[in-house]
Design a protein around this motif. Structure first.
Motif, PDB file in Angstrom:
ATOM      1  N   TRP A  45       2.728   2.730  -5.470  1.00  0.00           N
ATOM      2  CA  TRP A  45       3.000   2.187  -4.139  1.00  0.00           C
ATOM      3  C   TRP A  45       3.114   3.329  -3.149  1.00  0.00           C
ATOM      4  O   TRP A  45       3.862   4.269  -3.360  1.00  0.00           O
ATOM      5  CB  TRP A  45       4.260   1.341  -4.177  1.00  0.00           C
ATOM      6  CG  TRP A  45       4.114   0.191  -5.128  1.00  0.00           C
ATOM      7  CD1 TRP A  45       4.511   0.149  -6.425  1.00  0.00           C
ATOM      8  CD2 TRP A  45       3.472  -1.052  -4.861  1.00  0.00           C
ATOM      9  NE1 TRP A  45       4.172  -1.055  -6.990  1.00  0.00           N
ATOM     10  CE2 TRP A  45       3.535  -1.821  -6.046  1.00  0.00           C
ATOM     11  CE3 TRP A  45       2.859  -1.611  -3.735  1.00  0.00           C
ATOM     12  CZ2 TRP A  45       3.008  -3.102  -6.129  1.00  0.00           C
ATOM     13  CZ3 TRP A  45       2.340  -2.889  -3.827  1.00  0.00           C
ATOM     14  CH2 TRP A  45       2.417  -3.625  -5.015  1.00  0.00           C
ATOM     15  N   LYS A  99       4.511  -1.090   5.934  1.00  0.00           N
ATOM     16  CA  LYS A  99       4.639  -1.060   7.388  1.00  0.00           C
ATOM     17  C   LYS A  99       4.813  -2.490   7.876  1.00  0.00           C
ATOM     18  O   LYS A  99       3.968  -3.351   7.612  1.00  0.00           O
ATOM     19  CB  LYS A  99       3.395  -0.448   8.030  1.00  0.00           C
ATOM     20  CG  LYS A  99       3.473  -0.408   9.540  1.00  0.00           C
ATOM     21  CD  LYS A  99       2.202   0.136  10.151  1.00  0.00           C
ATOM     22  CE  LYS A  99       2.300   0.060  11.667  1.00  0.00           C
ATOM     23  NZ  LYS A  99       0.986  -0.030  12.287  1.00  0.00           N
ATOM     24  N   VAL A 107       1.787  -4.569   6.248  1.00  0.00           N
ATOM     25  CA  VAL A 107       0.697  -3.886   5.560  1.00  0.00           C
ATOM     26  C   VAL A 107       1.307  -3.051   4.440  1.00  0.00           C
ATOM     27  O   VAL A 107       2.269  -2.317   4.663  1.00  0.00           O
ATOM     28  CB  VAL A 107      -0.112  -2.976   6.514  1.00  0.00           C
ATOM     29  CG1 VAL A 107      -1.183  -2.209   5.751  1.00  0.00           C
ATOM     30  CG2 VAL A 107      -0.728  -3.788   7.648  1.00  0.00           C
ATOM     31  N   ARG A 114       0.275  -0.305   1.345  1.00  0.00           N
ATOM     32  CA  ARG A 114      -0.751   0.578   0.791  1.00  0.00           C
ATOM     33  C   ARG A 114      -0.369   0.942  -0.635  1.00  0.00           C
ATOM     34  O   ARG A 114       0.806   1.169  -0.928  1.00  0.00           O
ATOM     35  CB  ARG A 114      -0.888   1.842   1.642  1.00  0.00           C
ATOM     36  CG  ARG A 114      -1.455   1.583   3.030  1.00  0.00           C
ATOM     37  CD  ARG A 114      -1.499   2.819   3.891  1.00  0.00           C
ATOM     38  NE  ARG A 114      -0.186   3.422   4.091  1.00  0.00           N
ATOM     39  CZ  ARG A 114       0.230   4.549   3.504  1.00  0.00           C
ATOM     40  NH1 ARG A 114      -0.543   5.238   2.709  1.00  0.00           N
ATOM     41  NH2 ARG A 114       1.443   5.004   3.739  1.00  0.00           N
ATOM     42  N   SER A 115      -1.371   0.996  -1.499  1.00  0.00           N
ATOM     43  CA  SER A 115      -1.118   1.365  -2.894  1.00  0.00           C
ATOM     44  C   SER A 115      -2.373   1.985  -3.493  1.00  0.00           C
ATOM     45  O   SER A 115      -3.441   1.959  -2.882  1.00  0.00           O
ATOM     46  CB  SER A 115      -0.703   0.131  -3.706  1.00  0.00           C
ATOM     47  OG  SER A 115      -1.759  -0.793  -3.764  1.00  0.00           O
ATOM     48  N   LYS A 116      -2.196   2.527  -4.687  1.00  0.00           N
ATOM     49  CA  LYS A 116      -3.321   3.037  -5.472  1.00  0.00           C
ATOM     50  C   LYS A 116      -3.197   2.458  -6.871  1.00  0.00           C
ATOM     51  O   LYS A 116      -2.125   2.475  -7.468  1.00  0.00           O
ATOM     52  CB  LYS A 116      -3.280   4.569  -5.560  1.00  0.00           C
ATOM     53  CG  LYS A 116      -4.021   5.254  -4.457  1.00  0.00           C
ATOM     54  CD  LYS A 116      -4.175   6.738  -4.747  1.00  0.00           C
ATOM     55  CE  LYS A 116      -4.978   7.366  -3.625  1.00  0.00           C
ATOM     56  NZ  LYS A 116      -5.117   8.792  -3.789  1.00  0.00           N
ATOM     57  N   ALA A 158      -7.636   3.467  -3.873  1.00  0.00           N
ATOM     58  CA  ALA A 158      -6.781   3.051  -2.761  1.00  0.00           C
ATOM     59  C   ALA A 158      -6.937   1.562  -2.469  1.00  0.00           C
ATOM     60  O   ALA A 158      -8.027   1.002  -2.571  1.00  0.00           O
ATOM     61  CB  ALA A 158      -7.116   3.861  -1.517  1.00  0.00           C
ATOM     62  N   SER A 159      -5.830   0.948  -2.121  1.00  0.00           N
ATOM     63  CA  SER A 159      -5.819  -0.473  -1.809  1.00  0.00           C
ATOM     64  C   SER A 159      -4.920  -0.701  -0.597  1.00  0.00           C
ATOM     65  O   SER A 159      -3.934   0.004  -0.402  1.00  0.00           O
ATOM     66  CB  SER A 159      -5.292  -1.247  -3.015  1.00  0.00           C
ATOM     67  OG  SER A 159      -5.197  -2.618  -2.718  1.00  0.00           O
ATOM     68  N   ARG A 160      -5.272  -1.693   0.205  1.00  0.00           N
ATOM     69  CA  ARG A 160      -4.491  -2.025   1.391  1.00  0.00           C
ATOM     70  C   ARG A 160      -4.373  -3.541   1.454  1.00  0.00           C
ATOM     71  O   ARG A 160      -5.379  -4.244   1.338  1.00  0.00           O
ATOM     72  CB  ARG A 160      -5.222  -1.492   2.620  1.00  0.00           C
ATOM     73  CG  ARG A 160      -4.507  -1.672   3.916  1.00  0.00           C
ATOM     74  CD  ARG A 160      -5.350  -1.008   5.027  1.00  0.00           C
ATOM     75  NE  ARG A 160      -4.762  -1.199   6.319  1.00  0.00           N
ATOM     76  CZ  ARG A 160      -5.002  -2.246   7.098  1.00  0.00           C
ATOM     77  NH1 ARG A 160      -5.813  -3.198   6.710  1.00  0.00           N
ATOM     78  NH2 ARG A 160      -4.412  -2.346   8.270  1.00  0.00           N
ATOM     79  N   HIS A 184      -2.887  -6.613   3.832  1.00  0.00           N
ATOM     80  CA  HIS A 184      -2.358  -7.015   5.134  1.00  0.00           C
ATOM     81  C   HIS A 184      -2.070  -8.510   5.020  1.00  0.00           C
ATOM     82  O   HIS A 184      -2.977  -9.290   4.767  1.00  0.00           O
ATOM     83  CB  HIS A 184      -3.399  -6.720   6.217  1.00  0.00           C
ATOM     84  CG  HIS A 184      -2.892  -6.915   7.609  1.00  0.00           C
ATOM     85  ND1 HIS A 184      -3.643  -6.574   8.698  1.00  0.00           N
ATOM     86  CD2 HIS A 184      -1.729  -7.403   8.100  1.00  0.00           C
ATOM     87  CE1 HIS A 184      -2.958  -6.849   9.811  1.00  0.00           C
ATOM     88  NE2 HIS A 184      -1.799  -7.359   9.461  1.00  0.00           N
TER      89      HIS A 184
END
Length: 125
Positions: free
Chosen positions: A68, A72, A91, A93-95, A100-102, A104
Motif C-alpha cells: 500500500w 488521498k 484515491v 495507490r498500491s503495488k 502499480a495500481s490506482r 479511485h
C-alpha cells in the motif's frame, strides 16, 4: 509509527482505537481511513465489523503481496457526527507484484446499530 492512513498522526492516536474496536469512528471519513489502515494491516476482522452485514462479501480479498502506497481523500459529502449517511471519494495507490495500481472510488457509508459502516463503492476513472 505513523498511521498508514496518511493523517500525519501516530497510529495509536489515529486509527488504532477504531481498528482495535475500542471506540467507533465518529465520521464516515474517519471510518474510511480506518478501513484503509485495516487493509494495510491485513485486519479482516475489523473490515468485516466496519462493513454493513447486508453488503459484506463472503470472501474479502487481502493479498499479502500488495504494498500500500497511499490514501488521498478527494471529497466528502455529509457523513458527519449527526448524519445518518455519507459519501467519501478517495484515491488509493498500491503495488502488487511490482505493478502499480490506482483505485479511485466513491464509497457510501451509513449508520448501522448507531455506528458508521461501509455499504459499497463505485469506481471512477
Amino acid at each position: 509509527l505513523q498511521c498508514p492512513c496518511e493523517s500525519g498522526k501516530p497510529y495509536e492516536l489515529c486509527c488504532q482505537p477504531y481498528v482495535d474496536k475500542k471506540i467507533d469512528a465518529p465520521t464516515a471519513e474517519t471510518l474510511m481511513r480506518s478501513r484503509y489502515t485495516a487493509f494495510v494491516l491485513q485486519n479482516e476482522e475489523y473490515l468485516r465489523y466496519s462493513w454493513h452485514p447486508d453488503y459484506c462479501p463472503e470472501k474479502i480479498n487481502l493479498n499479502e503481496q500488495t504494498r500500500w502506497l497511499g490514501l488521498k481523500i478527494v471529497n466528502t459529502v455529509a457523513g458527519n457526527v449527526a448524519d445518518e449517511s455519507g459519501e467519501v471519494e478517495f484515491v488509493v495507490r498500491s503495488k502488487i507484484k511490482g505493478r502499480a495500481s490506482r483505485l479511485h472510488e466513491n464509497s457510501r457509508f451509513s449508520r448501522y446499530q448507531q455506528r458508521w459502516v461501509y455499504l459499497d463503492g463505485k469506481f471512477r476513472k
